[in-house]
Design a protein around this motif. Structure first.
Motif, PDB file in Angstrom:
ATOM      1  N   HIS A  13      42.641  36.370  34.102  1.00  0.00           N
ATOM      2  CA  HIS A  13      43.292  37.094  35.211  1.00  0.00           C
ATOM      3  C   HIS A  13      43.316  36.268  36.492  1.00  0.00           C
ATOM      4  O   HIS A  13      42.319  35.651  36.876  1.00  0.00           O
ATOM      5  N   ALA A  14      44.447  36.277  37.139  1.00  0.00           N
ATOM      6  CA  ALA A  14      44.561  35.725  38.501  1.00  0.00           C
ATOM      7  C   ALA A  14      45.678  36.501  39.188  1.00  0.00           C
ATOM      8  O   ALA A  14      46.729  36.753  38.578  1.00  0.00           O
ATOM      9  N   SER A  15      45.449  36.896  40.441  1.00  0.00           N
ATOM     10  CA  SER A  15      46.479  37.650  41.172  1.00  0.00           C
ATOM     11  C   SER A  15      47.714  36.790  41.361  1.00  0.00           C
ATOM     12  O   SER A  15      47.614  35.607  41.701  1.00  0.00           O
ATOM     13  N   ARG A  17      51.260  36.354  43.424  1.00  0.00           N
ATOM     14  CA  ARG A  17      51.910  36.791  44.666  1.00  0.00           C
ATOM     15  C   ARG A  17      53.355  36.306  44.786  1.00  0.00           C
ATOM     16  O   ARG A  17      54.034  36.608  45.754  1.00  0.00           O
ATOM     17  N   GLN A  69      53.726  41.643  53.564  1.00  0.00           N
ATOM     18  CA  GLN A  69      53.377  40.778  52.424  1.00  0.00           C
ATOM     19  C   GLN A  69      54.646  40.606  51.576  1.00  0.00           C
ATOM     20  O   GLN A  69      55.235  41.581  51.111  1.00  0.00           O
ATOM     21  N   MET A  71      55.362  39.822  48.634  1.00  0.00           N
ATOM     22  CA  MET A  71      55.454  40.336  47.256  1.00  0.00           C
ATOM     23  C   MET A  71      56.043  41.750  47.211  1.00  0.00           C
ATOM     24  O   MET A  71      56.558  42.183  46.182  1.00  0.00           O
ATOM     25  N   CYS A 133      49.461  41.909  41.602  1.00  0.00           N
ATOM     26  CA  CYS A 133      48.541  41.700  42.729  1.00  0.00           C
ATOM     27  C   CYS A 133      48.312  43.037  43.412  1.00  0.00           C
ATOM     28  O   CYS A 133      49.268  43.729  43.791  1.00  0.00           O
ATOM     29  N   TYR A 134      47.061  43.410  43.526  1.00  0.00           N
ATOM     30  CA  TYR A 134      46.719  44.646  44.251  1.00  0.00           C
ATOM     31  C   TYR A 134      47.043  44.475  45.728  1.00  0.00           C
ATOM     32  O   TYR A 134      47.031  43.354  46.251  1.00  0.00           O
ATOM     33  N   MET A 135      47.288  45.598  46.386  1.00  0.00           N
ATOM     34  CA  MET A 135      47.528  45.553  47.832  1.00  0.00           C
ATOM     35  C   MET A 135      46.642  46.570  48.539  1.00  0.00           C
ATOM     36  O   MET A 135      46.873  47.785  48.446  1.00  0.00           O
ATOM     37  N   GLY A 136      45.633  46.045  49.237  1.00  0.00           N
ATOM     38  CA  GLY A 136      44.700  46.903  49.966  1.00  0.00           C
ATOM     39  C   GLY A 136      45.376  47.594  51.139  1.00  0.00           C
ATOM     40  O   GLY A 136      44.866  48.584  51.674  1.00  0.00           O
ATOM     41  N   THR A 137      46.544  47.092  51.494  1.00  0.00           N
ATOM     42  CA  THR A 137      47.319  47.702  52.579  1.00  0.00           C
ATOM     43  C   THR A 137      47.767  49.117  52.214  1.00  0.00           C
ATOM     44  O   THR A 137      48.123  49.895  53.094  1.00  0.00           O
ATOM     45  N   ARG A 173      40.244  32.548  39.929  1.00  0.00           N
ATOM     46  CA  ARG A 173      39.412  32.288  41.122  1.00  0.00           C
ATOM     47  C   ARG A 173      37.935  32.425  40.800  1.00  0.00           C
ATOM     48  O   ARG A 173      37.545  33.022  39.799  1.00  0.00           O
ATOM     49  N   ARG A 175      34.043  33.576  40.841  1.00  0.00           N
ATOM     50  CA  ARG A 175      33.321  34.852  40.850  1.00  0.00           C
ATOM     51  C   ARG A 175      31.852  34.558  41.106  1.00  0.00           C
ATOM     52  O   ARG A 175      31.365  33.465  40.792  1.00  0.00           O
TER      53      ARG A 175
HETATM   54  C1  LIG Z   1      41.589  46.845  46.280  1.00  0.00           C
HETATM   55  C2  LIG Z   1      42.204  45.470  46.379  1.00  0.00           C
HETATM   56  C3  LIG Z   1      43.040  45.172  47.432  1.00  0.00           C
HETATM   57  C4  LIG Z   1      43.658  43.932  47.505  1.00  0.00           C
HETATM   58  N1  LIG Z   1      44.545  43.686  48.510  1.00  0.00           N
HETATM   59  C5  LIG Z   1      45.237  42.550  48.540  1.00  0.00           C
HETATM   60  C6  LIG Z   1      46.257  42.355  49.498  1.00  0.00           C
HETATM   61  O1  LIG Z   1      46.552  43.234  50.310  1.00  0.00           O
HETATM   62  N2  LIG Z   1      46.925  41.167  49.486  1.00  0.00           N
HETATM   63  C7  LIG Z   1      46.650  40.184  48.577  1.00  0.00           C
HETATM   64  O2  LIG Z   1      47.303  39.128  48.628  1.00  0.00           O
HETATM   65  N3  LIG Z   1      45.675  40.344  47.643  1.00  0.00           N
HETATM   66  C8  LIG Z   1      44.980  41.500  47.597  1.00  0.00           C
HETATM   67  N4  LIG Z   1      44.050  41.724  46.627  1.00  0.00           N
HETATM   68  C9  LIG Z   1      43.786  40.682  45.624  1.00  0.00           C
HETATM   69  C10 LIG Z   1      42.464  39.998  45.908  1.00  0.00           C
HETATM   70  O3  LIG Z   1      42.609  39.134  47.002  1.00  0.00           O
HETATM   71  C11 LIG Z   1      42.061  39.245  44.645  1.00  0.00           C
HETATM   72  O4  LIG Z   1      41.861  40.149  43.586  1.00  0.00           O
HETATM   73  C12 LIG Z   1      40.769  38.446  44.862  1.00  0.00           C
HETATM   74  O5  LIG Z   1      40.951  37.467  45.824  1.00  0.00           O
HETATM   75  C13 LIG Z   1      40.326  37.768  43.574  1.00  0.00           C
HETATM   76  O6  LIG Z   1      41.364  36.941  43.101  1.00  0.00           O
HETATM   77  P1  LIG Z   1      41.983  37.155  41.653  1.00  0.00           P
HETATM   78  O7  LIG Z   1      42.492  38.562  41.547  1.00  0.00           O
HETATM   79  O8  LIG Z   1      43.110  36.146  41.555  1.00  0.00           O
HETATM   80  O9  LIG Z   1      40.888  36.869  40.681  1.00  0.00           O
HETATM   81  C14 LIG Z   1      43.392  42.948  46.531  1.00  0.00           C
HETATM   82  C15 LIG Z   1      42.522  43.251  45.481  1.00  0.00           C
HETATM   83  C16 LIG Z   1      41.958  44.495  45.394  1.00  0.00           C
HETATM   84  C17 LIG Z   1      41.075  44.814  44.217  1.00  0.00           C
END
Ligand SMILES: Cc1cc2nc3c(=O)[nH]c(=O)nc-3n(C[C@H](O)[C@H](O)[C@H](O)COP(=O)(O)O)c2cc1C
Length: 262
Positions: A13-15, A17, A69, A71, A133-137, A173, A175
């Motif tokens: 897994h990797a986010s 964007r 963002q 994405m 990619c999750y978005m905490g926003t 990334r 951990r």
């Molecule tokens: C609840 C949550 C909110 C996140 N919000 C954002 C975000 O707003 N923008 C972004 O680019 N990545 C966001 N991420 C992705 C994290 O930055 C990412 O999961 C973390 O850096 C680990 O990288 P990986 O997912 O590639 O392993 C979010 C992840 C989570 C779980």
């Protein structure tokens, strides 16, 4: 799927964007959504809703609350997972049952349900060869996002993700090491030396990564952060910003009928 191939899936897994314009076929999306709904949920109440947004005009409206963002508009699909007791409360009313679930505990339960469903969707999407990619926003801007997505009372967007075919190749990334996260039987307090060791690799890799981003590098210099811990707290997640989001979320929970104490 064998345990080995599942392990390979989660470890890779990797986010993502950056996305290709290529559409996600409807049958693929349906499998992802079905996987989401197979997640455990409190009392099997499934107190969540999933909003699938593909409309470019709607995505453009979501850009600002998602802090611009890219994405949000680049990915073909946005999934917004909402804590939702609105649907269930309508069913309660139809069945002359008490209209419960309008308090903070109910919001927490619904949020947990929504978040578990979202991670099932994430894994299912990755198994289909898609990136997410999750978005905490989503939570930080839950009020404005709820307005754009037409959410009724007792519905709060808690977590969102972009979804589509990757236009970038991202290595997994760092951990924290397992021994820093896992406690056997009871919580074991870690010494200062252990804490330093647990965060050592992260400090090095994180610092390198953040300094590669021009915007973040400028901000890091402006606030005078000299290590990763200071970057997290002085540049990325300040006390002021989190106080503001805390107030915004609490105000919205009240507005959405989730903060009744009688
Ligand atoms: C609840 C949550 C909110 C996140 N919000 C954002 C975000 O707003 N923008 C972004 O680019 N990545 C966001 N991420 C992705 C994290 O930055 C990412 O999961 C973390 O850096 C680990 O990288 P990986 O997912 O590639 O392993 C979010 C992840 C989570 C779980």
């Amino acid at each position: 799927m064998s345990p080995a191939s599942f392990h390979e899936l989660v470890l890779s897994h990797a986010s993502i964007r950056s996305y290709q314009e290529r559409k996600v076929p409807e049958d693929v999306l349906q499998r992802i959504l079905l996987a989401a709904t197979r997640a455990s949920s409190s009392g099997n109440m499934q107190a969540y809703s999933i909003i699938v947004t593909t409309n470019p005009t709607l995505k453009a409206k979501l850009l600002k609350p998602h802090f611009h963002q890219s994405m949000v508009t680049d990915a073909p699909i946005l999934l917004t997972f909402c804590a939702d007791f609105y649907r269930m409360r309508q069913w309660l009313q139809l069945n002359e049952a008490p209209l419960n679930f309008d308090n903070f505990m109910s919001f927490m339960i619904a949020s947990i349900d929504a978040i578990l469903a979202s991670q099932n969707a994430a894994l299912a999407a990755e198994a289909e060869g898609l990136g997410i990619c999750y978005m905490g926003t989503t939570l930080a801007s839950c009020g404005p996002i709820a307005q754009i997505l037409n959410c009724p009372p007792n519905v709060v967007p808690v977590v969102g993700m972009s979804l589509g075919y990757a236009n970038e190749s991202v290595p997994p990334r760092d951990r924290l090491p397992l021994h820093g996260i896992v406690h056997r039987e009871t919580y074991r307090h870690q010494t200062a030396a252990e804490i330093s060791e647990i965060y050592r690799d992260k400090e090095e890799q994180g610092l390198k990564r953040y300094l590669q981003h021009a915007d973040l590098k400028k901000r890091i210099e402006e606030v005078g952060a000299t290590n990763l811990a200071q970057i997290y707290t002085k540049a990325k997640y300040t006390r002021e910003s989190h106080l503001k989001y805390s107030r915004d979320v609490f105000d919205f929970l009240k507005e959405q009928n989730f903060l009744n104490f009688d």
